[in-house]
Design a protein around this motif. Structure first.
Motif, PDB file in Angstrom:
ATOM      1  N   LYS A  37      30.133  28.569 -23.514  1.00  0.00           N
ATOM      2  CA  LYS A  37      30.902  29.533 -24.296  1.00  0.00           C
ATOM      3  C   LYS A  37      30.107  30.821 -24.465  1.00  0.00           C
ATOM      4  O   LYS A  37      30.670  31.869 -24.734  1.00  0.00           O
ATOM      5  CB  LYS A  37      31.271  28.929 -25.638  1.00  0.00           C
ATOM      6  CG  LYS A  37      32.278  27.804 -25.521  1.00  0.00           C
ATOM      7  CD  LYS A  37      32.621  27.227 -26.859  1.00  0.00           C
ATOM      8  CE  LYS A  37      33.624  26.120 -26.750  1.00  0.00           C
ATOM      9  NZ  LYS A  37      33.132  24.903 -26.157  1.00  0.00           N
ATOM     10  N   GLU A  38      28.795  30.724 -24.278  1.00  0.00           N
ATOM     11  CA  GLU A  38      27.943  31.912 -24.386  1.00  0.00           C
ATOM     12  C   GLU A  38      28.314  32.953 -23.343  1.00  0.00           C
ATOM     13  O   GLU A  38      28.364  34.147 -23.645  1.00  0.00           O
ATOM     14  CB  GLU A  38      26.482  31.506 -24.215  1.00  0.00           C
ATOM     15  CG  GLU A  38      25.535  32.675 -24.206  1.00  0.00           C
ATOM     16  CD  GLU A  38      24.124  32.263 -23.807  1.00  0.00           C
ATOM     17  OE1 GLU A  38      23.357  33.177 -23.441  1.00  0.00           O
ATOM     18  OE2 GLU A  38      23.786  31.076 -23.868  1.00  0.00           O
ATOM     19  N   SER A  39      28.608  32.523 -22.130  1.00  0.00           N
ATOM     20  CA  SER A  39      28.952  33.484 -21.085  1.00  0.00           C
ATOM     21  C   SER A  39      30.282  34.178 -21.384  1.00  0.00           C
ATOM     22  O   SER A  39      30.444  35.363 -21.101  1.00  0.00           O
ATOM     23  CB  SER A  39      29.001  32.811 -19.714  1.00  0.00           C
ATOM     24  OG  SER A  39      30.048  31.865 -19.664  1.00  0.00           O
ATOM     25  N   LEU A  41      25.599  37.856 -11.717  1.00  0.00           N
ATOM     26  CA  LEU A  41      24.204  37.433 -11.740  1.00  0.00           C
ATOM     27  C   LEU A  41      23.747  36.931 -13.105  1.00  0.00           C
ATOM     28  O   LEU A  41      22.577  36.621 -13.274  1.00  0.00           O
ATOM     29  CB  LEU A  41      23.300  38.585 -11.272  1.00  0.00           C
ATOM     30  CG  LEU A  41      23.518  39.019  -9.833  1.00  0.00           C
ATOM     31  CD1 LEU A  41      22.656  40.214  -9.506  1.00  0.00           C
ATOM     32  CD2 LEU A  41      23.281  37.884  -8.873  1.00  0.00           C
ATOM     33  N   TYR A  42      24.667  36.849 -14.069  1.00  0.00           N
ATOM     34  CA  TYR A  42      24.320  36.304 -15.376  1.00  0.00           C
ATOM     35  C   TYR A  42      24.000  34.826 -15.209  1.00  0.00           C
ATOM     36  O   TYR A  42      24.594  34.133 -14.392  1.00  0.00           O
ATOM     37  CB  TYR A  42      25.483  36.521 -16.357  1.00  0.00           C
ATOM     38  CG  TYR A  42      25.143  36.163 -17.779  1.00  0.00           C
ATOM     39  CD1 TYR A  42      24.303  36.975 -18.522  1.00  0.00           C
ATOM     40  CD2 TYR A  42      25.644  35.015 -18.375  1.00  0.00           C
ATOM     41  CE1 TYR A  42      23.989  36.656 -19.828  1.00  0.00           C
ATOM     42  CE2 TYR A  42      25.334  34.677 -19.672  1.00  0.00           C
ATOM     43  CZ  TYR A  42      24.498  35.509 -20.395  1.00  0.00           C
ATOM     44  OH  TYR A  42      24.172  35.184 -21.680  1.00  0.00           O
ATOM     45  N   LYS A  43      23.081  34.328 -16.002  1.00  0.00           N
ATOM     46  CA  LYS A  43      22.667  32.927 -15.870  1.00  0.00           C
ATOM     47  C   LYS A  43      23.861  32.002 -16.011  1.00  0.00           C
ATOM     48  O   LYS A  43      24.794  32.254 -16.781  1.00  0.00           O
ATOM     49  CB  LYS A  43      21.590  32.581 -16.888  1.00  0.00           C
ATOM     50  CG  LYS A  43      22.074  32.588 -18.304  1.00  0.00           C
ATOM     51  CD  LYS A  43      20.986  32.236 -19.265  1.00  0.00           C
ATOM     52  CE  LYS A  43      21.562  32.267 -20.674  1.00  0.00           C
ATOM     53  NZ  LYS A  43      20.687  31.754 -21.646  1.00  0.00           N
ATOM     54  N   TYR A  44      23.817  30.919 -15.257  1.00  0.00           N
ATOM     55  CA  TYR A  44      24.934  29.985 -15.256  1.00  0.00           C
ATOM     56  C   TYR A  44      24.576  28.713 -16.002  1.00  0.00           C
ATOM     57  O   TYR A  44      23.534  28.118 -15.777  1.00  0.00           O
ATOM     58  CB  TYR A  44      25.342  29.615 -13.826  1.00  0.00           C
ATOM     59  CG  TYR A  44      26.434  28.585 -13.795  1.00  0.00           C
ATOM     60  CD1 TYR A  44      27.733  28.945 -14.059  1.00  0.00           C
ATOM     61  CD2 TYR A  44      26.152  27.249 -13.552  1.00  0.00           C
ATOM     62  CE1 TYR A  44      28.749  28.007 -14.069  1.00  0.00           C
ATOM     63  CE2 TYR A  44      27.159  26.306 -13.557  1.00  0.00           C
ATOM     64  CZ  TYR A  44      28.451  26.685 -13.811  1.00  0.00           C
ATOM     65  OH  TYR A  44      29.444  25.752 -13.823  1.00  0.00           O
ATOM     66  N   GLU A  45      25.442  28.331 -16.907  1.00  0.00           N
ATOM     67  CA  GLU A  45      25.378  27.039 -17.588  1.00  0.00           C
ATOM     68  C   GLU A  45      26.779  26.454 -17.557  1.00  0.00           C
ATOM     69  O   GLU A  45      27.758  27.152 -17.803  1.00  0.00           O
ATOM     70  CB  GLU A  45      24.916  27.204 -19.034  1.00  0.00           C
ATOM     71  CG  GLU A  45      23.497  27.682 -19.174  1.00  0.00           C
ATOM     72  CD  GLU A  45      23.118  27.927 -20.621  1.00  0.00           C
ATOM     73  OE1 GLU A  45      23.899  27.543 -21.522  1.00  0.00           O
ATOM     74  OE2 GLU A  45      22.065  28.519 -20.849  1.00  0.00           O
ATOM     75  N   LYS A  46      26.858  25.182 -17.264  1.00  0.00           N
ATOM     76  CA  LYS A  46      28.156  24.527 -17.147  1.00  0.00           C
ATOM     77  C   LYS A  46      28.877  24.518 -18.497  1.00  0.00           C
ATOM     78  O   LYS A  46      28.294  24.177 -19.514  1.00  0.00           O
ATOM     79  CB  LYS A  46      27.959  23.097 -16.645  1.00  0.00           C
ATOM     80  CG  LYS A  46      29.236  22.360 -16.417  1.00  0.00           C
ATOM     81  CD  LYS A  46      28.947  20.971 -15.926  1.00  0.00           C
ATOM     82  CE  LYS A  46      30.216  20.161 -15.931  1.00  0.00           C
ATOM     83  NZ  LYS A  46      29.975  18.776 -15.640  1.00  0.00           N
ATOM     84  N   ASP A  47      30.141  24.921 -18.495  1.00  0.00           N
ATOM     85  CA  ASP A  47      30.995  24.966 -19.684  1.00  0.00           C
ATOM     86  C   ASP A  47      30.351  25.737 -20.828  1.00  0.00           C
ATOM     87  O   ASP A  47      30.345  25.306 -21.978  1.00  0.00           O
ATOM     88  CB  ASP A  47      31.356  23.556 -20.152  1.00  0.00           C
ATOM     89  CG  ASP A  47      32.162  22.797 -19.117  1.00  0.00           C
ATOM     90  OD1 ASP A  47      32.876  23.460 -18.345  1.00  0.00           O
ATOM     91  OD2 ASP A  47      32.062  21.566 -19.076  1.00  0.00           O
ATOM     92  N   LEU A  63      39.320  42.272 -21.195  1.00  0.00           N
ATOM     93  CA  LEU A  63      40.191  41.277 -20.574  1.00  0.00           C
ATOM     94  C   LEU A  63      39.687  40.895 -19.189  1.00  0.00           C
ATOM     95  O   LEU A  63      39.607  39.707 -18.850  1.00  0.00           O
ATOM     96  CB  LEU A  63      41.621  41.810 -20.494  1.00  0.00           C
ATOM     97  CG  LEU A  63      42.603  40.935 -19.729  1.00  0.00           C
ATOM     98  CD1 LEU A  63      42.897  39.677 -20.510  1.00  0.00           C
ATOM     99  CD2 LEU A  63      43.863  41.701 -19.422  1.00  0.00           C
ATOM    100  N   THR A  64      39.314  41.868 -18.419  1.00  0.00           N
ATOM    101  CA  THR A  64      38.839  41.620 -17.057  1.00  0.00           C
ATOM    102  C   THR A  64      37.541  40.820 -17.072  1.00  0.00           C
ATOM    103  O   THR A  64      37.384  39.883 -16.283  1.00  0.00           O
ATOM    104  CB  THR A  64      38.648  42.949 -16.316  1.00  0.00           C
ATOM    105  OG1 THR A  64      39.864  43.694 -16.379  1.00  0.00           O
ATOM    106  CG2 THR A  64      38.280  42.726 -14.879  1.00  0.00           C
ATOM    107  N   CYS A  65      36.633  41.158 -17.959  1.00  0.00           N
ATOM    108  CA  CYS A  65      35.358  40.436 -18.028  1.00  0.00           C
ATOM    109  C   CYS A  65      35.549  38.989 -18.460  1.00  0.00           C
ATOM    110  O   CYS A  65      34.889  38.088 -17.927  1.00  0.00           O
ATOM    111  CB  CYS A  65      34.394  41.146 -18.974  1.00  0.00           C
ATOM    112  SG  CYS A  65      33.771  42.687 -18.344  1.00  0.00           S
ATOM    113  N   ILE A  66      36.438  38.747 -19.398  1.00  0.00           N
ATOM    114  CA  ILE A  66      36.698  37.367 -19.820  1.00  0.00           C
ATOM    115  C   ILE A  66      37.358  36.585 -18.689  1.00  0.00           C
ATOM    116  O   ILE A  66      37.004  35.427 -18.440  1.00  0.00           O
ATOM    117  CB  ILE A  66      37.547  37.341 -21.096  1.00  0.00           C
ATOM    118  CG1 ILE A  66      36.699  37.788 -22.270  1.00  0.00           C
ATOM    119  CG2 ILE A  66      38.096  35.955 -21.370  1.00  0.00           C
ATOM    120  CD1 ILE A  66      37.445  37.903 -23.563  1.00  0.00           C
TER     121      ILE A  66
END
Length: 170
Positions: A47-49, A39-45, A72-75
């Motif tokens: 690097k913040e996410s 549910l984290y905000k989505y932005e195309k490409d 590792l799993t989160c990335i």
């Protein structure tokens, strides 16, 4: 904004202090971390996410003493999510969406978006935490935990996320 921070802190508290390594029926682990990542905000490409998911995983690694497993799993989840959204939603619609929820995507499209990501999350955890990956117990753990977390994700969205349909009738 204040409401989102409160929900994040509630999910963080649940993950770290309440649901840390708790097994339900010997096969189900509830992990609000997946909800935060999906549910984290989505932005195309973005690097913040990737950076946010790394530090979020690192925070859970500190409390779980898991030596980088959650980082590792989160990335992996964040990287796969960025690719998967482009395949599911399409590039033209991704600019309109900021949060990918069941209300913005629809029921079936949200299932196609969320369930494989949850499966990858639990498959990665199971791969690194167990001795034999393809045992019946691991397959039950992956499938039942994924299903339980998907149901919890839907319930969470209907209870806590705002309904932005107030201007639709105008």
């Amino acid at each position: 904004m204040r409401n989102n921070i409160t929900l994040f802190l509630l999910l963080l508290f649940l993950q770290v202090f309440v649901l840390n390594k708790v097994l339900f029926f010997n096969y189900i682990i509830i992990s609000p971390l997946v909800m935060i990542l999906l549910l984290y905000k989505y932005e195309k490409d973005s690097k913040e996410s990737l950076i946010v998911s790394f530090f979020l995983g690192l925070l859970f690694d500190v409390f779980n003493d898991s030596l980088g497993l959650y980082s590792l799993t989160c990335i992996l989840i964040s990287y796969f999510r960025n690719l998967w959204v482009l395949k599911i939603v399409g590039e033209e619609k991704t600019e309109e969406l900021s949060i990918l929820s069941i209300r913005t995507l629809g029921g079936f499209q949200f299932f196609v978006y969320a369930f494989p990501i949850i499966l990858i999350f639990y498959s990665t955890l199971s791969l690194f935490e167990s001795e034999s990956f393809l045992s019946l117990n691991n397959l039950l753990f992956i499938s039942l935990s994924s299903l339980a977390n998907y149901i919890l994700l839907i319930i969470f969205q209907y209870l806590f996320l705002n309904n932005n349909l107030s201007n639709e009738w105008r």
